[in-house]
Design an enzyme around this catalytic site. Structure first.
Site, mmCIF file in Angstrom:
data_model
loop_
_atom_site.group_PDB
_atom_site.id
_atom_site.type_symbol
_atom_site.label_atom_id
_atom_site.label_comp_id
_atom_site.label_asym_id
_atom_site.label_seq_id
_atom_site.Cartn_x
_atom_site.Cartn_y
_atom_site.Cartn_z
ATOM 1 N N TYR A 242 0.851 -1.197 0.000
ATOM 2 C CA TYR A 242 0.000 0.000 0.000
ATOM 3 C C TYR A 242 0.886 1.246 0.000
ATOM 4 O O TYR A 242 0.721 2.158 -0.829
ATOM 5 C CB TYR A 242 -0.913 -0.018 1.233
ATOM 6 C CG TYR A 242 -1.625 1.292 1.468
ATOM 7 C CD1 TYR A 242 -2.649 1.696 0.623
ATOM 8 C CD2 TYR A 242 -1.259 2.132 2.525
ATOM 9 C CE1 TYR A 242 -3.300 2.916 0.813
ATOM 10 C CE2 TYR A 242 -1.909 3.337 2.733
ATOM 11 C CZ TYR A 242 -2.923 3.727 1.873
ATOM 12 O OH TYR A 242 -3.552 4.922 2.071
HETATM 13 O O1 LIG Z 1 -2.183 6.868 7.802
HETATM 14 C C1 LIG Z 1 -2.331 6.226 6.787
HETATM 15 O O2 LIG Z 1 -1.830 6.545 5.737
HETATM 16 C C2 LIG Z 1 -3.096 4.951 6.829
HETATM 17 O O3 LIG Z 1 -3.963 4.994 7.948
HETATM 18 C C3 LIG Z 1 -4.692 3.831 8.152
HETATM 19 O O4 LIG Z 1 -3.824 2.750 8.401
HETATM 20 P P1 LIG Z 1 -3.490 2.372 9.905
HETATM 21 O O5 LIG Z 1 -2.797 3.484 10.609
HETATM 22 O O6 LIG Z 1 -2.807 1.071 9.845
HETATM 23 O O7 LIG Z 1 -4.962 2.297 10.534
HETATM 24 P P2 LIG Z 1 -5.765 1.081 11.159
HETATM 25 O O8 LIG Z 1 -5.886 -0.002 10.178
HETATM 26 O O9 LIG Z 1 -7.001 1.627 11.731
HETATM 27 O O10 LIG Z 1 -4.816 0.590 12.346
HETATM 28 C C4 LIG Z 1 -4.535 1.469 13.432
HETATM 29 C C5 LIG Z 1 -3.686 0.766 14.443
HETATM 30 O O11 LIG Z 1 -4.432 -0.327 14.980
HETATM 31 C C6 LIG Z 1 -3.636 -1.506 14.911
HETATM 32 N N1 LIG Z 1 -4.517 -2.661 14.735
HETATM 33 C C7 LIG Z 1 -5.250 -2.780 13.618
HETATM 34 C C8 LIG Z 1 -6.101 -3.830 13.440
HETATM 35 C C9 LIG Z 1 -6.192 -4.808 14.448
HETATM 36 O O12 LIG Z 1 -6.951 -5.784 14.364
HETATM 37 N N2 LIG Z 1 -5.443 -4.645 15.557
HETATM 38 C C10 LIG Z 1 -4.609 -3.605 15.735
HETATM 39 O O13 LIG Z 1 -3.940 -3.494 16.773
HETATM 40 C C11 LIG Z 1 -2.694 -1.289 13.757
HETATM 41 O O14 LIG Z 1 -1.550 -2.099 13.907
HETATM 42 C C12 LIG Z 1 -2.422 0.183 13.863
HETATM 43 O O15 LIG Z 1 -1.374 0.389 14.770
HETATM 44 C C13 LIG Z 1 -5.546 3.521 6.942
HETATM 45 O O16 LIG Z 1 -6.213 2.288 7.133
HETATM 46 C C14 LIG Z 1 -4.725 3.466 5.703
HETATM 47 O O17 LIG Z 1 -5.592 3.327 4.601
HETATM 48 C C15 LIG Z 1 -3.852 4.676 5.546
HETATM 49 O O18 LIG Z 1 -4.615 5.771 5.169
#
Ligand SMILES: O=C(O)[C@H]1O[C@H](OP(=O)(O)OP(=O)(O)OC[C@H]2O[C@@H](n3ccc(=O)[nH]c3=O)[C@H](O)[C@@H]2O)[C@H](O)[C@@H](O)[C@H]1O
Length: 429
Positions: A242
């Site tokens: 991504y």
């Molecule tokens: O800033 C971005 O550019 C991206 O932001 C977002 O990604 P992330 O920051 O990864 O958000 P998100 O999935 O909510 O996980 C948040 C936290 O929860 C943790 N997480 C997640 C799932 C889970 O089951 N358990 C968990 O601990 C996980 O490890 C993480 O630490 C957008 O989805 C992406 O499209 C993109 O825009």
């Protein structure tokens, strides 16, 4: 006149000079006759299959043509109406991904201040399309049309640009999600790379090229350890496909800026959240699981270090998007030719105050008044990064970007929306 069978296998006895071999000949002939019948049947079946297949493909293209959601005079009128500007020096903006989370919010904000907005969205099923349809209805009640179509459909994009002279493109359509890239890598290439190029090709060819503002991502910082993340930091070590496609998008847009004079602004969003959000994101899926009494999995870094995100509230991001549009300079080219250097910018749109994931869960528990069943696991090697933290001074300097909603307040608003939207159902549908 000889039959086809006869032409293929002549049975004239006179051709056989030896009378004694007549009975053998007959057997031979019978054998030939049955072989020829089989051959003809085979031919017949092949012809039948071929005509069935061509009929199918005709029907498919016919169905596509007839069920096409765009085209026609009525549709063109709807597009024009939606693009109508209702303020002095207003914009006409093509918003891609308008049925998405950020796209729907930005479209509404633009429309409310009097800009013309035409939306585009492919309504794919990465997450529940009924939520996208609900956003579409909301936008429709504000006279915003969302055209259903894919970014890769150059004919459709060309048609939209024929009908409306867009001053700006707010490009938010993308295949989102960091971890899903391991499951479906090609969807990222399809939307974030091929789709982006299709859009840029149309924009660069326009007689009056629009200025483009588009969604990059905080994930481009990848394994960067400089804190907070500044736009000048390294972005050549993405941790997920991504992130790699978003980084590629930054390079691709730079090329179009350099060669064709397109005005480009890339926005690095930091984990945007809020009402009408994306069900695949942690805060959203956790809410659903907590209400349903299901366990949630919380990832942890090495040595049990909590992961942290610079969660950014949707209204703040919308202000950042609009500030970017308002300060975007015009593209300099037209009809595929550059006429001078054009603006190229990249901004972080974050909140500047990272919060750990367990703290985010604690806030949800308080708002929902339900205890979560937490299951901690070590962060799998799935493209996640341990933390994000934005330096937003560039955006502040350029267009006064100043986030005002902390996570506690923003999640409260999200939970209120969630409960109203899903009711007692808790998102089971
Ligand atoms: O800033 C971005 O550019 C991206 O932001 C977002 O990604 P992330 O920051 O990864 O958000 P998100 O999935 O909510 O996980 C948040 C936290 O929860 C943790 N997480 C997640 C799932 C889970 O089951 N358990 C968990 O601990 C996980 O490890 C993480 O630490 C957008 O989805 C992406 O499209 C993109 O825009």
């Amino acid at each position: 006149m000889p039959s086809l069978e006869e032409e293929l296998f002549p049975s004239t006895p006179g051709k056989f000079k030896d009378k004694g071999s007549l009975s053998m000949n007959r057997q031979f002939h019978r054998c030939f006759a049955s072989t020829s019948t089989m051959f003809l049947w085979a031919l017949f079946l092949i012809a039948l299959t071929a005509s069935y297949l061509s009929f199918q493909s005709f029907m498919d293209s016919g169905t596509r043509y007839f069920s096409s959601t765009w085209g026609g005079l009525h549709w063109e009128k709807q597009v024009r109406n939606s693009a109508q500007i209702h303020r002095k020096n207003g914009f006409s903006v093509l918003v891609t991904g308008a049925a998405g989370f950020v796209g729907s919010h930005v479209s509404l904000a633009l429309k409310k201040r009097g800009d013309g907005v035409v939306g585009l969205d492919n309504f794919n099923s990465y997450y529940d399309p009924s939520l996208k349809k609900a956003r579409k209805s909301l936008l429709s009640s504000h006279n915003i049309l969302i055209v259903e179509g894919d970014l890769n459909d150059a004919r459709l994009l060309g048609k939209l640009f024929d009908i409306v002279q867009f001053t700006h493109v707010m490009h938010l359509a993308a295949q989102a999600g960091v971890r899903y890239a391991m499951e479906n890598p090609h969807s990222y290439v399809h939307s974030n790379i091929a789709g982006l190029v299709t859009l840029l090709e149309i924009c660069k060819n326009a007689d009056r090229q629009p200025a483009i503002v588009w969604a990059s991502s905080s994930s481009v910082y990848g394994l960067n350890e400089e804190v907070p993340f500044s736009e000048s930091d390294r972005t050549d070590r993405p941790a997920s496909l991504y992130a790699a496609t978003k980084k590629a998008g930054e390079s691709i847009t730079h090329t179009y800026n350099h060669i064709y004079g397109l005005s480009i602004t890339g926005l690095r969003f930091f984990t945007v959240y809020g009402p009408w959000g994306r069900p695949d994101m942690a805060y959203f899926s956790f809410t659903k699981s907590i209400l349903q009494g299901k366990p949630i999995t919380i990832y942890r870094g090495k040595n049990r270090v909590d992961l942290a995100r610079d969660f950014t509230y949707i209204d703040d991001v919308v202000k950042g998007c609009i500030g970017s549009l308002d300060t975007a300079k015009k593209s300099t080219g037209s009809g595929g030719k550059k006429r001078g250097p054009a603006q190229y910018r990249i901004f972080n749109l974050g909140n500047t105050s990272p919060v750990t994931v367990p703290m985010m869960v604690g806030m949800l528990e308080r708002h929902l008044k339900v205890k979560a069943k937490k299951h901690f696991v070590e962060m799998p090697g799935n493209g996640d990064v341990p933390f994000t933290h934005a330096n937003i001074s560039l955006a502040r300097k350029e267009f006064g970007y100043k986030p005002t909603t902390d996570l506690q307040t923003g999640l409260k608003k999200f939970v209120k929306w969630y409960l109203a939207y899903y009711g007692d159902n808790h998102g089971k549908l």
